[in-house]
Design a protein around this motif. Structure first.
Motif, mmCIF file in Angstrom:
data_model
loop_
_atom_site.group_PDB
_atom_site.id
_atom_site.type_symbol
_atom_site.label_atom_id
_atom_site.label_comp_id
_atom_site.label_asym_id
_atom_site.label_seq_id
_atom_site.Cartn_x
_atom_site.Cartn_y
_atom_site.Cartn_z
ATOM 1 N N TYR A 173 106.053 -46.218 23.392
ATOM 2 C CA TYR A 173 106.772 -45.406 22.813
ATOM 3 C C TYR A 173 107.841 -44.899 22.551
ATOM 4 C CZ TYR A 173 106.440 -40.045 22.442
ATOM 5 O OH TYR A 173 107.080 -38.505 22.290
ATOM 6 N N ASP A 174 108.493 -44.986 23.082
ATOM 7 C CA ASP A 174 110.113 -45.372 23.107
ATOM 8 C C ASP A 174 110.464 -45.787 21.720
ATOM 9 O OD1 ASP A 174 110.417 -43.220 24.799
ATOM 10 O OD2 ASP A 174 110.751 -44.681 26.446
ATOM 11 N N LYS A 175 109.530 -47.755 21.082
ATOM 12 C CA LYS A 175 110.005 -47.914 20.404
ATOM 13 C C LYS A 175 109.546 -47.595 18.825
ATOM 14 C CE LYS A 175 110.491 -52.420 23.942
ATOM 15 N NZ LYS A 175 110.169 -53.002 24.180
ATOM 16 N N GLU A 176 108.146 -47.444 18.904
ATOM 17 C CA GLU A 176 108.275 -47.206 17.925
ATOM 18 C C GLU A 176 108.355 -45.518 17.093
ATOM 19 O OE1 GLU A 176 103.817 -49.245 16.743
ATOM 20 O OE2 GLU A 176 104.585 -49.121 19.388
ATOM 21 N N LYS A 177 109.140 -45.043 17.184
ATOM 22 C CA LYS A 177 109.582 -43.707 16.864
ATOM 23 C C LYS A 177 108.905 -42.795 16.051
ATOM 24 C CE LYS A 177 113.545 -44.174 19.743
ATOM 25 N NZ LYS A 177 113.342 -43.943 21.682
ATOM 26 N N SER A 178 108.519 -43.135 15.011
ATOM 27 C CA SER A 178 107.919 -42.344 13.321
ATOM 28 C C SER A 178 106.179 -42.056 13.532
ATOM 29 C CB SER A 178 107.997 -43.067 12.635
ATOM 30 O OG SER A 178 106.821 -44.350 12.451
ATOM 31 N N LYS A 179 105.953 -42.691 14.785
ATOM 32 C CA LYS A 179 104.218 -42.935 15.434
ATOM 33 C C LYS A 179 103.826 -41.834 16.253
ATOM 34 C CE LYS A 179 100.214 -45.839 17.044
ATOM 35 N NZ LYS A 179 100.097 -47.390 18.217
ATOM 36 N N LYS A 180 103.160 -41.083 15.869
ATOM 37 C CA LYS A 180 102.578 -39.424 16.760
ATOM 38 C C LYS A 180 101.181 -40.519 17.645
ATOM 39 C CE LYS A 180 104.553 -36.795 13.553
ATOM 40 N NZ LYS A 180 104.630 -35.302 12.941
ATOM 41 N N TYR A 181 100.885 -39.535 17.983
ATOM 42 C CA TYR A 181 99.657 -39.600 19.221
ATOM 43 C C TYR A 181 98.896 -38.411 19.245
ATOM 44 C CZ TYR A 181 102.664 -44.164 20.359
ATOM 45 O OH TYR A 181 102.856 -45.309 20.365
ATOM 46 N N PRO A 182 97.659 -39.094 19.232
ATOM 47 C CA PRO A 182 96.752 -37.646 20.493
ATOM 48 C C PRO A 182 97.348 -37.289 21.956
ATOM 49 C CG PRO A 182 95.437 -39.612 19.157
ATOM 50 C CD PRO A 182 96.702 -40.053 19.245
ATOM 51 N N VAL A 183 96.372 -36.290 22.163
ATOM 52 C CA VAL A 183 96.524 -35.734 23.636
ATOM 53 C C VAL A 183 95.848 -35.562 24.599
ATOM 54 C CG1 VAL A 183 98.270 -34.283 25.169
ATOM 55 C CG2 VAL A 183 98.977 -34.848 22.856
ATOM 56 N N LEU A 184 95.772 -36.477 25.358
ATOM 57 C CA LEU A 184 94.454 -35.986 26.260
ATOM 58 C C LEU A 184 95.450 -34.394 27.568
ATOM 59 C CD1 LEU A 184 91.475 -35.391 28.020
ATOM 60 C CD2 LEU A 184 92.509 -37.867 28.946
ATOM 61 N N TYR A 185 94.630 -33.150 28.006
ATOM 62 C CA TYR A 185 95.319 -32.736 28.738
ATOM 63 C C TYR A 185 93.965 -32.689 30.507
ATOM 64 C CZ TYR A 185 97.791 -30.057 25.729
ATOM 65 O OH TYR A 185 99.361 -30.113 24.880
ATOM 66 N N LEU A 186 94.640 -33.113 31.009
ATOM 67 C CA LEU A 186 93.999 -33.844 32.267
ATOM 68 C C LEU A 186 93.879 -33.085 33.272
ATOM 69 C CD1 LEU A 186 91.742 -36.038 32.819
ATOM 70 C CD2 LEU A 186 93.169 -37.454 33.528
ATOM 71 N N GLN A 187 93.379 -32.306 33.839
ATOM 72 C CA GLN A 187 93.238 -31.231 34.840
ATOM 73 C C GLN A 187 92.594 -32.031 36.405
ATOM 74 O OE1 GLN A 187 96.031 -29.767 33.241
ATOM 75 N NE2 GLN A 187 94.987 -28.774 34.798
#
Length: 375
Positions: A173-187
């Protein structure tokens, strides 16, 4: 599901499934070793290859000690005091594989085991023990690229507080500065907090291992506290829980904060919500109330969806429902079958030989993760 009925069923499940001995006692193998969750340098508690647990507590001035593990719900394991001031004892039978909370009852008072690390569960910091599982490799710490779990503090105008969440970002994540990611909200579940999925659930290690094996598309996980008040501290408080305040915190405050602070794909198609037990109840209620927010739903020992309540709402890309084989597998499988028949992409998963416990939910996350964000 009716909230009061869910709360009653949940309490019954917790009462009936917590850390019980599973088989009649037989010959106990003397291959005990210190639990992996012991504090540094502590030899007890110990576990053996059969899943028995042995305790040894120094308390020379105490009259009685009972451990809230074992004996199939019949009062835990009573320890015997020796002349040297140590109380010792072994569970009557083998424990379920995986993680368990417990504490000591010393002369009627509640205390933690001084030999173990502590984990927030049961509305307090509890002792924890790990019974090695035959399939524990999927959540083991391995020599693979690791993601990062970081604490964030985000403003909540609705509660007039600064609230906390933990965010897992995948390796790279910290290296590929242009890449965007989906998100899981986990409770998390009732009595737990935002530390549970990382500490007890090993969610980050499960993700690291699945990514290293090429089994999932990397995504971010956000884990936050699922309450907005102290209702969980009150006996029977879950029956009075209302979702509205937490729904506002999650959808109106946390989601926008995460999208602004991390490289996310900020749309419904790349956002999921899932939770264990009470967190599943929250997922169920919020995804029905805000169907435009999330495209993937996961209930882990947290109830079911019905075609009727989903009718005329934006269709989910995935509905994942799971539980342990000692919970309600027929109900989970039947619910998934009904959803499939109604045209939904529904998947059920049953964790073998587990109840309402973290090995059920670790396995569930392992099964859920590869199904998320596939297109």
């Amino acid at each position: 599901m009716n909230l009061k009925r869910f709360a009653i069923l949940l309490m019954a499940s917790l009462a009936g499934s917590v850390c019980k001995a599973q088989t009649s006692p037989g010959e106990i193998k003397e291959d005990f070793h210190a639990s992996s969750l012991n504090q540094p340098g502590r030899d007890y508690p110990q576990v053996n290859s059969q899943g028995y647990t042995r305790f040894r507590i120094m308390a020379p001035k105490a009259d009685s000690i009972r451990v809230t593990l074992g004996l199939g719900g019949r009062g835990g394991t009573k320890l015997t005091k020796g002349a040297d001031g140590y109380f010792s004892g072994t569970t009557e039978g083998p424990m379920d594989e995986g993680f368990h909370y417990y504490h000591l009852i010393v002369d009627g008072g509640v205390f933690n085991d001084p030999g173990t690390l502590n984990y927030y569960g049961s509305t307090r910091w509890e002792s924890g023990i790990e019974i090695p599982a035959h399939d524990q490799d999927f959540y083991a710490l391995k020599d693979v690229p690791h993601g990062n779990v970081q604490q964030i503090l985000f403003p909540s105008k609705s509660t007039n507080t600064q609230r906390r969440a933990f965010v897992y970002t995948p390796p790279g994540y910290d290296k590929e500065k242009s890449k965007k990611y989906p998100v899981l909200y986990l409770q998390h579940g009732w009595g737990e907090d935002e530390t549970a999925w990382s500490n007890q659930g090993h969610a980050n290690l499960i993700m690291d291992n699945l990514i290293a094996e090429g089994k999932i598309k990397p995504f971010i996980i956000v884990m936050t506290y699922g309450m907005t008040n102290d209702i969980k501290m009150k006996p029977g408080g879950l029956r009075d829980f209302k979702i509205d305040a937490f729904e506002t915190v999650l959808t109106d405050e946390l989601v926008p904060y995460v999208d602004a602070s991390f490289r996310t794909v900020a749309d419904r198609a790349h956002r999921a919500m899932a939770g264990l037990s009470m967190g599943g109840m929250e997922t169920h209620l919020i995804t029905l109330a805000k169907p435009d927010e999330f495209a993937y739903y996961g209930l882990l020992s947290g109830g079911i969806y019905t075609p009727a309540e989903l009718k005329d709402k934006p269709k989910a890309k995935l509905i994942f429902i799971s539980c342990g084989s000692k919970e309600n597998p027929a109900g989970v499988n039947n619910a998934a079958a009904a959803l499939k028949e109604a045209g939904y992409n529904a998947v059920s998963f049953i964790s073998e030989n587990t109840a309402h416990e973290f090995l059920t939910w670790r396995r569930s996350l392992k099964e859920l993760a590869p199904l998320l964000f596939k297109d």
